[in-house]
Design a protein around this motif. Structure first.
Motif, PDB file in Angstrom:
ATOM      1  N   PHE A  46      37.287  29.236  79.824  1.00 44.66           N
ATOM      2  CA  PHE A  46      37.066  28.799  78.449  1.00 44.66           C
ATOM      3  C   PHE A  46      37.423  29.946  77.528  1.00 44.66           C
ATOM      4  O   PHE A  46      37.482  31.098  77.929  1.00 44.66           O
ATOM      5  CB  PHE A  46      35.613  28.356  78.223  1.00 44.66           C
ATOM      6  N   GLY A  47      37.678  29.624  76.288  1.00 46.06           N
ATOM      7  CA  GLY A  47      38.012  30.631  75.288  1.00 46.06           C
ATOM      8  C   GLY A  47      39.463  31.056  75.372  1.00 46.06           C
ATOM      9  O   GLY A  47      40.117  30.915  76.399  1.00 46.06           O
ATOM     10  N   SER A  48      39.937  31.561  74.276  1.00 48.97           N
ATOM     11  CA  SER A  48      41.324  32.028  74.212  1.00 48.97           C
ATOM     12  C   SER A  48      41.392  33.499  74.596  1.00 48.97           C
ATOM     13  O   SER A  48      40.390  34.212  74.548  1.00 48.97           O
ATOM     14  CB  SER A  48      41.856  31.850  72.783  1.00 48.97           C
ATOM     15  N   PRO A  49      42.577  33.976  74.960  1.00 45.00           N
ATOM     16  CA  PRO A  49      42.732  35.398  75.214  1.00 45.00           C
ATOM     17  C   PRO A  49      42.298  36.247  74.015  1.00 45.00           C
ATOM     18  O   PRO A  49      41.678  37.297  74.182  1.00 45.00           O
ATOM     19  CB  PRO A  49      44.229  35.548  75.504  1.00 45.00           C
ATOM     20  N   LYS A  50      42.571  35.767  72.816  1.00 43.96           N
ATOM     21  CA  LYS A  50      42.180  36.495  71.615  1.00 43.96           C
ATOM     22  C   LYS A  50      40.661  36.593  71.513  1.00 43.96           C
ATOM     23  O   LYS A  50      40.113  37.659  71.221  1.00 43.96           O
ATOM     24  CB  LYS A  50      42.745  35.808  70.374  1.00 43.96           C
ATOM     25  N   GLU A  51      39.963  35.484  71.759  1.00 41.67           N
ATOM     26  CA  GLU A  51      38.498  35.494  71.713  1.00 41.67           C
ATOM     27  C   GLU A  51      37.920  36.438  72.761  1.00 41.67           C
ATOM     28  O   GLU A  51      36.977  37.183  72.489  1.00 41.67           O
ATOM     29  CB  GLU A  51      37.947  34.081  71.946  1.00 41.67           C
ATOM     30  N   HIS A  52      38.482  36.429  73.946  1.00 38.34           N
ATOM     31  CA  HIS A  52      38.007  37.319  75.008  1.00 38.34           C
ATOM     32  C   HIS A  52      38.214  38.781  74.630  1.00 38.34           C
ATOM     33  O   HIS A  52      37.314  39.609  74.807  1.00 38.34           O
ATOM     34  CB  HIS A  52      38.733  37.019  76.327  1.00 38.34           C
ATOM     35  N   ALA A  53      39.395  39.102  74.116  1.00 35.15           N
ATOM     36  CA  ALA A  53      39.701  40.490  73.749  1.00 35.15           C
ATOM     37  C   ALA A  53      38.798  40.965  72.609  1.00 35.15           C
ATOM     38  O   ALA A  53      38.274  42.081  72.653  1.00 35.15           O
ATOM     39  CB  ALA A  53      41.171  40.616  73.362  1.00 35.15           C
ATOM     40  N   GLU A  54      38.619  40.139  71.609  1.00 34.19           N
ATOM     41  CA  GLU A  54      37.753  40.515  70.487  1.00 34.19           C
ATOM     42  C   GLU A  54      36.319  40.734  70.948  1.00 34.19           C
ATOM     43  O   GLU A  54      35.657  41.672  70.510  1.00 34.19           O
ATOM     44  CB  GLU A  54      37.811  39.450  69.393  1.00 34.19           C
ATOM     45  N   ARG A  55      35.839  39.894  71.847  1.00 35.93           N
ATOM     46  CA  ARG A  55      34.471  40.029  72.345  1.00 35.93           C
ATOM     47  C   ARG A  55      34.331  41.286  73.204  1.00 35.93           C
ATOM     48  O   ARG A  55      33.333  42.005  73.103  1.00 35.93           O
ATOM     49  CB  ARG A  55      34.099  38.793  73.156  1.00 35.93           C
ATOM     50  N   ALA A  56      35.320  41.559  74.033  1.00 32.85           N
ATOM     51  CA  ALA A  56      35.286  42.770  74.858  1.00 32.85           C
ATOM     52  C   ALA A  56      35.254  44.013  73.976  1.00 32.85           C
ATOM     53  O   ALA A  56      34.481  44.944  74.222  1.00 32.85           O
ATOM     54  CB  ALA A  56      36.495  42.808  75.788  1.00 32.85           C
ATOM     55  N   LYS A  57      36.046  44.027  72.930  1.00 32.68           N
ATOM     56  CA  LYS A  57      36.055  45.151  71.989  1.00 32.68           C
ATOM     57  C   LYS A  57      34.696  45.279  71.297  1.00 32.68           C
ATOM     58  O   LYS A  57      34.159  46.381  71.151  1.00 32.68           O
ATOM     59  CB  LYS A  57      37.172  44.952  70.958  1.00 32.68           C
ATOM     60  N   GLU A  58      34.137  44.147  70.887  1.00 33.03           N
ATOM     61  CA  GLU A  58      32.832  44.131  70.217  1.00 33.03           C
ATOM     62  C   GLU A  58      31.749  44.722  71.117  1.00 33.03           C
ATOM     63  O   GLU A  58      30.832  45.383  70.648  1.00 33.03           O
ATOM     64  CB  GLU A  58      32.474  42.689  69.847  1.00 33.03           C
ATOM     65  N   LEU A  59      31.872  44.513  72.423  1.00 35.29           N
ATOM     66  CA  LEU A  59      30.896  45.018  73.381  1.00 35.29           C
ATOM     67  C   LEU A  59      31.176  46.450  73.826  1.00 35.29           C
ATOM     68  O   LEU A  59      30.454  46.990  74.645  1.00 35.29           O
ATOM     69  CB  LEU A  59      30.830  44.091  74.598  1.00 35.29           C
ATOM     70  N   GLY A  60      32.234  47.046  73.302  1.00 30.61           N
ATOM     71  CA  GLY A  60      32.523  48.437  73.614  1.00 30.61           C
ATOM     72  C   GLY A  60      33.357  48.660  74.862  1.00 30.61           C
ATOM     73  O   GLY A  60      33.473  49.787  75.341  1.00 30.61           O
ATOM     74  N   MET A  61      33.937  47.608  75.401  1.00 33.51           N
ATOM     75  CA  MET A  61      34.775  47.760  76.590  1.00 33.51           C
ATOM     76  C   MET A  61      36.113  48.377  76.223  1.00 33.51           C
ATOM     77  O   MET A  61      36.628  48.155  75.138  1.00 33.51           O
ATOM     78  CB  MET A  61      34.991  46.402  77.265  1.00 33.51           C
ATOM     79  N   ARG A  62      36.651  49.146  77.144  1.00 32.94           N
ATOM     80  CA  ARG A  62      37.946  49.796  76.908  1.00 32.94           C
ATOM     81  C   ARG A  62      39.103  49.041  77.532  1.00 32.94           C
ATOM     82  O   ARG A  62      40.262  49.344  77.271  1.00 32.94           O
ATOM     83  CB  ARG A  62      37.910  51.225  77.421  1.00 32.94           C
ATOM     84  N   ALA A  63      38.798  48.070  78.385  1.00 30.84           N
ATOM     85  CA  ALA A  63      39.826  47.272  79.057  1.00 30.84           C
ATOM     86  C   ALA A  63      39.251  45.903  79.383  1.00 30.84           C
ATOM     87  O   ALA A  63      38.034  45.711  79.393  1.00 30.84           O
ATOM     88  CB  ALA A  63      40.280  47.967  80.336  1.00 30.84           C
TER      89      ALA A  63
END
Length: 95
Positions: A46-63
């Protein structure tokens, strides 16, 4: 979504608190999801690649990895979305 869950605590403040905790943990644990499916994994993601990337960034992930089922569809979109938010894209496939 969480209205009424905890008396006297709005859903926004609970959400903000949970985000702050997740950021702190990700910062110290260097968490990177290596098994994630987006909407290119039919019936499983579920979710788009953009949504996943934005959420990962929001959580402080580097990759962030994407490992959709049986194909690399969406790999370019995932790569671009990760690069747009400044995290490293990891590409894979689940066979």
């Amino acid at each position: 979504m969480l209205d009424g869950l905890l008396e006297g605590l709005s859903s926004n403040s609970l959400y903000d608190e949970l985000i702050a905790i997740a950021r702190e943990r990700a910062k110290y644990n260097n968490l990177v999801h290596l098994h994630a499916h987006n909407y290119y994994s039919f019936l499983d993601g579920f979710g788009s690649p953009k949504e996943h990337a934005e959420r990962a960034k929001e959580l402080g992930m580097r990759a962030l990895a994407t490992t959709n089922h049986n194909h690399l569809g969406g790999a370019i979109e995932h790569q671009k979305a990760c690069e747009d938010v400044g995290i490293t894209p990891l590409l894979g496939v689940e066979l």
